[in-house]
Design a protein around this motif. Sequence first.
Motif, short mmCIF file in Angstrom:
data_model
loop_
_atom_site.label_atom_id
_atom_site.label_comp_id
_atom_site.label_asym_id
_atom_site.label_seq_id
_atom_site.Cartn_x
_atom_site.Cartn_y
_atom_site.Cartn_z
N VAL A 49 0.86 -1.19 0.00
CA VAL A 49 0.00 0.00 0.00
C VAL A 49 0.89 1.24 0.00
CG1 VAL A 49 -1.97 -1.10 1.14
CG2 VAL A 49 -0.17 -0.05 2.53
N PRO A 50 0.36 2.39 -0.48
CA PRO A 50 1.13 3.63 -0.45
C PRO A 50 1.52 3.98 0.99
CG PRO A 50 -0.88 3.90 -1.75
CD PRO A 50 -0.97 2.57 -1.06
N ALA A 51 2.60 4.73 1.14
CA ALA A 51 3.13 5.04 2.47
C ALA A 51 2.10 5.74 3.36
CB ALA A 51 4.39 5.88 2.35
N VAL A 52 1.17 6.49 2.74
CA VAL A 52 0.18 7.21 3.55
C VAL A 52 -0.91 6.29 4.10
CG1 VAL A 52 0.49 9.42 2.38
CG2 VAL A 52 -1.16 7.78 1.47
N SER A 53 -1.00 5.08 3.56
CA SER A 53 -2.07 4.18 3.98
C SER A 53 -1.86 3.68 5.40
CB SER A 53 -2.16 2.98 3.04
OG SER A 53 -2.67 3.37 1.81
N LYS A 54 -2.95 3.64 6.12
CA LYS A 54 -2.89 3.17 7.51
C LYS A 54 -3.14 1.66 7.60
CE LYS A 54 -2.84 7.02 10.24
NZ LYS A 54 -1.88 7.72 9.37
N ASN A 55 -3.76 1.11 6.54
CA ASN A 55 -4.21 -0.29 6.62
C ASN A 55 -3.78 -1.10 5.41
OD1 ASN A 55 -5.79 0.38 8.96
ND2 ASN A 55 -7.27 1.30 7.57
N LEU A 101 -4.57 -5.70 8.62
CA LEU A 101 -3.50 -5.03 9.37
C LEU A 101 -3.89 -3.56 9.48
CD1 LEU A 101 -0.62 -6.63 7.27
CD2 LEU A 101 -1.28 -7.31 9.58
N MET A 102 -4.10 -3.08 10.69
CA MET A 102 -4.60 -1.72 10.89
C MET A 102 -3.64 -0.90 11.73
SD MET A 102 -8.64 -2.48 11.34
CE MET A 102 -8.35 -3.47 12.75
N GLY A 103 -3.48 0.35 11.33
CA GLY A 103 -2.55 1.22 12.02
C GLY A 103 -1.13 0.77 11.75
N ALA A 114 3.97 -7.12 14.76
CA ALA A 114 4.67 -5.95 15.28
C ALA A 114 4.56 -4.78 14.30
CB ALA A 114 6.13 -6.29 15.53
N SER A 115 4.13 -5.05 13.07
CA SER A 115 4.06 -4.01 12.05
C SER A 115 2.76 -3.23 12.06
CB SER A 115 4.24 -4.63 10.66
OG SER A 115 5.51 -5.22 10.55
N ALA A 116 1.78 -3.67 12.87
CA ALA A 116 0.48 -3.01 12.88
C ALA A 116 -0.02 -2.84 14.31
CB ALA A 116 -0.52 -3.81 12.07
N ALA A 117 -0.72 -1.74 14.53
CA ALA A 117 -1.26 -1.49 15.87
C ALA A 117 -2.32 -2.52 16.23
CB ALA A 117 -1.84 -0.08 15.94
#
Length: 172
Positions: free
Chosen positions: A35-41, A108-110, A64-67
């Motif tokens: 996903v683009p760098a601005v994407s959160k998910n 994967l979120m955050g 560890a890569s996602a909140a």
Amino acid sequence: MKPLAAIFAIVFPAMTSMALKAADVEIKDQYARAVPAVSKNSAAFLTITNKGKQDIKLVSADSASAARVELHGHKHEGNMMKMFELEDIDIPAGKTESLKSGGNHIMLMGLKRPMEAGGEVDITLHFSDGDAVDVKVPVKDLRQQTKDAAHDSAMKHGEMNHGSMDHGSMDH
Ligand SMILES: [Cu+2]
């Protein structure tokens, strides 16, 4: 040493099962959506084969890569494909469950780090029998793949719907 071992079995049932049952589950064909760098998910996909004799469920995942990491499914609402959180995903004994674009997936979120094509994300899968499996998931640019209807709707889902969903307020 026997009493001590017994205490460990009680206090750490998940750890004991992990050692005993890890071979019962086979994870294959894993990949995550770049996903683009601005994407959160983003989302990850894979197939899980239950090689054991007991029905199990995939109950959660973390990274560890996602909140936050959630198990998601899709459903049609009118002409819209909407995703919703799944409590768990059944994997009957001897069967293979495919998590794929446009179907059930690992959300994967955050995102805490960029999900660039060629990279890799570590995801741990947790099963109802206490088993936990670490999976190295390559990150791929899915837009380079052959287009079909399911893929197109999955792309819209991935790039737009996820961001607008109010995941933060979801109740657990
Ligand atoms: Cu999702």
